[in-house]
Design a protein around this motif. Structure first.
Motif, PDB file in Angstrom:
ATOM      1  N   VAL A 143      10.023  -3.117   0.011  1.00 34.68           N
ATOM      2  CA  VAL A 143       9.484  -2.977  -1.344  1.00 34.68           C
ATOM      3  C   VAL A 143       9.582  -1.517  -1.788  1.00 34.68           C
ATOM      4  O   VAL A 143       9.946  -1.226  -2.939  1.00 34.68           O
ATOM      5  N   LYS A 144       9.294  -0.595  -0.895  1.00 40.13           N
ATOM      6  CA  LYS A 144       9.468   0.826  -1.229  1.00 40.13           C
ATOM      7  C   LYS A 144      10.932   1.148  -1.511  1.00 40.13           C
ATOM      8  O   LYS A 144      11.242   1.981  -2.361  1.00 40.13           O
ATOM      9  N   GLU A 145      11.832   0.494  -0.775  1.00 38.17           N
ATOM     10  CA  GLU A 145      13.265   0.732  -0.947  1.00 38.17           C
ATOM     11  C   GLU A 145      13.712   0.446  -2.380  1.00 38.17           C
ATOM     12  O   GLU A 145      14.612   1.105  -2.902  1.00 38.17           O
ATOM     13  N   VAL A 146      13.068  -0.534  -3.032  1.00 39.03           N
ATOM     14  CA  VAL A 146      13.431  -0.853  -4.419  1.00 39.03           C
ATOM     15  C   VAL A 146      12.462  -0.186  -5.398  1.00 39.03           C
ATOM     16  O   VAL A 146      12.361  -0.574  -6.551  1.00 39.03           O
ATOM     17  N   HIS A 147      11.742   0.838  -4.899  1.00 38.85           N
ATOM     18  CA  HIS A 147      10.865   1.688  -5.715  1.00 38.85           C
ATOM     19  C   HIS A 147       9.709   0.911  -6.341  1.00 38.85           C
ATOM     20  O   HIS A 147       9.327   1.142  -7.487  1.00 38.85           O
ATOM     21  N   SER A 148       9.162  -0.017  -5.557  1.00 36.89           N
ATOM     22  CA  SER A 148       8.058  -0.828  -6.043  1.00 36.89           C
ATOM     23  C   SER A 148       6.873  -0.751  -5.077  1.00 36.89           C
ATOM     24  O   SER A 148       6.897  -0.014  -4.094  1.00 36.89           O
ATOM     25  N   ASP A 149       5.835  -1.520  -5.386  1.00 34.62           N
ATOM     26  CA  ASP A 149       4.622  -1.519  -4.571  1.00 34.62           C
ATOM     27  C   ASP A 149       3.845  -2.791  -4.894  1.00 34.62           C
ATOM     28  O   ASP A 149       4.040  -3.411  -5.950  1.00 34.62           O
ATOM     29  N   SER A 150       2.955  -3.180  -3.998  1.00 37.48           N
ATOM     30  CA  SER A 150       2.044  -4.285  -4.283  1.00 37.48           C
ATOM     31  C   SER A 150       1.090  -3.864  -5.396  1.00 37.48           C
ATOM     32  O   SER A 150       0.480  -2.792  -5.326  1.00 37.48           O
ATOM     33  N   VAL A 151       0.943  -4.712  -6.427  1.00 34.02           N
ATOM     34  CA  VAL A 151      -0.003  -4.399  -7.498  1.00 34.02           C
ATOM     35  C   VAL A 151      -1.435  -4.423  -6.964  1.00 34.02           C
ATOM     36  O   VAL A 151      -2.235  -3.534  -7.255  1.00 34.02           O
ATOM     37  N   LEU A 152      -1.774  -5.443  -6.200  1.00 33.13           N
ATOM     38  CA  LEU A 152      -3.089  -5.485  -5.582  1.00 33.13           C
ATOM     39  C   LEU A 152      -3.098  -4.516  -4.403  1.00 33.13           C
ATOM     40  O   LEU A 152      -2.176  -4.521  -3.586  1.00 33.13           O
ATOM     41  N   PRO A 153      -4.109  -3.678  -4.284  1.00 35.36           N
ATOM     42  CA  PRO A 153      -4.119  -2.657  -3.228  1.00 35.36           C
ATOM     43  C   PRO A 153      -4.317  -3.261  -1.848  1.00 35.36           C
ATOM     44  O   PRO A 153      -5.247  -4.045  -1.627  1.00 35.36           O
ATOM     45  N   ILE A 154      -3.429  -2.918  -0.936  1.00 32.80           N
ATOM     46  CA  ILE A 154      -3.556  -3.363   0.458  1.00 32.80           C
ATOM     47  C   ILE A 154      -3.470  -2.134   1.357  1.00 32.80           C
ATOM     48  O   ILE A 154      -2.588  -1.303   1.205  1.00 32.80           O
ATOM     49  N   GLU A 155      -4.402  -2.036   2.271  1.00 33.00           N
ATOM     50  CA  GLU A 155      -4.459  -0.887   3.174  1.00 33.00           C
ATOM     51  C   GLU A 155      -3.592  -1.141   4.405  1.00 33.00           C
ATOM     52  O   GLU A 155      -3.126  -2.268   4.631  1.00 33.00           O
ATOM     53  N   PRO A 156      -3.342  -0.110   5.228  1.00 37.45           N
ATOM     54  CA  PRO A 156      -2.632  -0.332   6.485  1.00 37.45           C
ATOM     55  C   PRO A 156      -3.297  -1.439   7.296  1.00 37.45           C
ATOM     56  O   PRO A 156      -4.521  -1.632   7.230  1.00 37.45           O
ATOM     57  N   PHE A 157      -2.497  -2.177   8.048  1.00 34.77           N
ATOM     58  CA  PHE A 157      -3.014  -3.365   8.720  1.00 34.77           C
ATOM     59  C   PHE A 157      -4.184  -3.045   9.643  1.00 34.77           C
ATOM     60  O   PHE A 157      -5.144  -3.820   9.722  1.00 34.77           O
ATOM     61  N   SER A 158      -4.132  -1.924  10.340  1.00 37.00           N
ATOM     62  CA  SER A 158      -5.212  -1.592  11.268  1.00 37.00           C
ATOM     63  C   SER A 158      -6.547  -1.459  10.540  1.00 37.00           C
ATOM     64  O   SER A 158      -7.592  -1.896  11.043  1.00 37.00           O
TER      65      SER A 158
END
Length: 399
Positions: A39-54
């Motif tokens: 997703v970063k590769e196509v210069h995008s991001d999740s609209v809903l905020p998600i933190e690192p899995f840990s």
């Protein structure tokens, strides 16, 4: 029951893990975070905020007193797959760990090769790990209704009776996929069907429709969002339309908008996968489920989003047809069958309009973020322009 979810950090994987933990199952999870990087590769991001899995997992433990036993790694690495299956000894493995975007696979040779190699090899690794370590385990594989294409006849659930030159047989329904991604799913289905026959493995192959939605009860209870993509590469039609409406951007069905597909809410997808995990097939059985609530044209979806936004939010939404970047029929017959899940007790819980209203409510908090992503929402990946290898470019990069 021990459940191993491959792709636990994903849109469906995370809420499925929450559901299974809530129901008392031991949940093991695997992810390499490829989706976050792609997703970063196509210069995008999740609209809903998600933190690192840990951090998500720690917050999950604080709020549910339960958490996922997590393994970080790439399931296209055979040794890693074997090690995880050995450590978790699962009763069921839910395979969601594949590159999931048709547009991503059509960007160019690099992305096509990565999709083909990673997806097909990961499923082969899973097949062999189960055969060698836990042959009694149930493989629950996420396929797609897109495997079937849009034939001019009704679509059965995996198999159909055919008569040719006076002879009859019960055969797999022909597949005609529409992207390199969809073809990997077809190859997965063939490989799983073959493995089930040869090694007596228990397999459920889920032909899932397009998933939409922001909520499940567990997401509401914990406040821990799952990811939500709206860009033209990873964002699916209805999710993208809702984001466009909230940001006062034109809602953009591709071409005529007559493309018709099966759709299912996130909650109903999680319900179906839970039902299938808790009701495994017989040993050596390969079964197919068409998993969707209803089928709609993309223009119908755009119209519903427009109506709900204007009626419930008081805004004005414009529908603007744009050039179709894909190679597909824009008007066609479409009548898939979906009876097998109903026989197991599945009942639709979400009405489309109600779910759209909830999606618009949730996305309204992140209007500015959607606006900042405007350029990546518009279609830029055109099937006919898929590029070959450029000088100095690697086809498959190191993971």
């Amino acid at each position: 029951m021990n459940v191993l979810i491959l792709g636990v950090d994903g849109y469906i994987g995370w809420p499925l893990a929450l559901r299974l933990l809530k129901r008392g199952h031991m949940v093991y999870g695997v992810d390499s975070f490829f989706t976050r990087r792609r997703v970063k590769e196509v210069h995008s991001d999740s609209v809903l905020p998600i933190e690192p899995f840990s951090i998500r997992n720690k917050k999950l433990h604080a709020r549910m007193q339960k958490q996922v036993t997590f393994f970080r790694g790439d399931v296209s690495d055979a040794k890693f797959m074997y090690d995880v299956v050995e450590a978790s000894r699962p009763d069921v493995i839910v395979h969601l760990a594949e590159q999931r975007s048709a547009p991503y696979s059509m960007i160019g040779l690099k992305q096509a090769t990565e999709t083909m190699v990673k997806n097909i090899v990961s499923t082969l690794n899973l097949i062999y790990a189960v055969k060698d370590i836990v042959p009694e385990a149930h493989i629950l594989k996420m396929g797609t209704m897109g495997e079937y294409g849009t034939p001019n006849i009704d679509i059965p659930e995996g198999f159909f009776e055919v008569e040719y030159n006076g002879r009859r047989d019960y055969l797999p329904f022909p597949k005609f996929a529409s992207s390199w991604y969809h073809w990997t799913k077809v190859h997965d289905s063939n490989n799983l069907m073959f493995a089930s026959k040869v090694w007596n493995l228990s397999v459920t192959d889920v032909m899932q429709g397009v998933v939409y939605g922001t909520r499940t009860p567990e997401i509401v209870e914990t406040g821990l969002y799952t990811r939500f993509d709206v860009d033209e590469v990873f964002g699916t039609a209805l999710n993208r339309f809702c984001a466009q409406a909230i940001a006062n951007l034109p809602i953009t069905p591709y071409g005529k908008g007559g493309q018709t597909r099966g759709f299912i809410s996130l909650e109903d997808s999680v319900q179906c996968l839970t039902l299938l995990a808790e009701n495994p097939p017989d040993r050596g059985e390969y079964r197919v489920f068409n998993q969707f609530d209803e089928h709609y044209s993309v223009l119908k979806l755009a119209t519903i989003v427009k109506e709900v936004y204007e009626e419930e939010f008081g805004g004005i939404a414009e529908i603007k047809h744009v050039e179709n970047p894909r190679v597909e029929k824009e008007e066609h017959y479409y009548n898939p069958i979906h009876e097998n899940l109903k026989k197991l007790g599945f009942r639709r819980t979400k009405e489309l309009r109600d779910e759209v209203e909830l999606m618009l409510q949730d996305l309204s908090q992140f209007r500015d973020k959607i606006l900042s992503m405007r350029e990546v929402i518009e279609p830029r990946t055109f099937w006919k322009e898929s590029r070959g290898l450029v000088q100095g470019e690697k086809v498959v990069e190191e993971s």
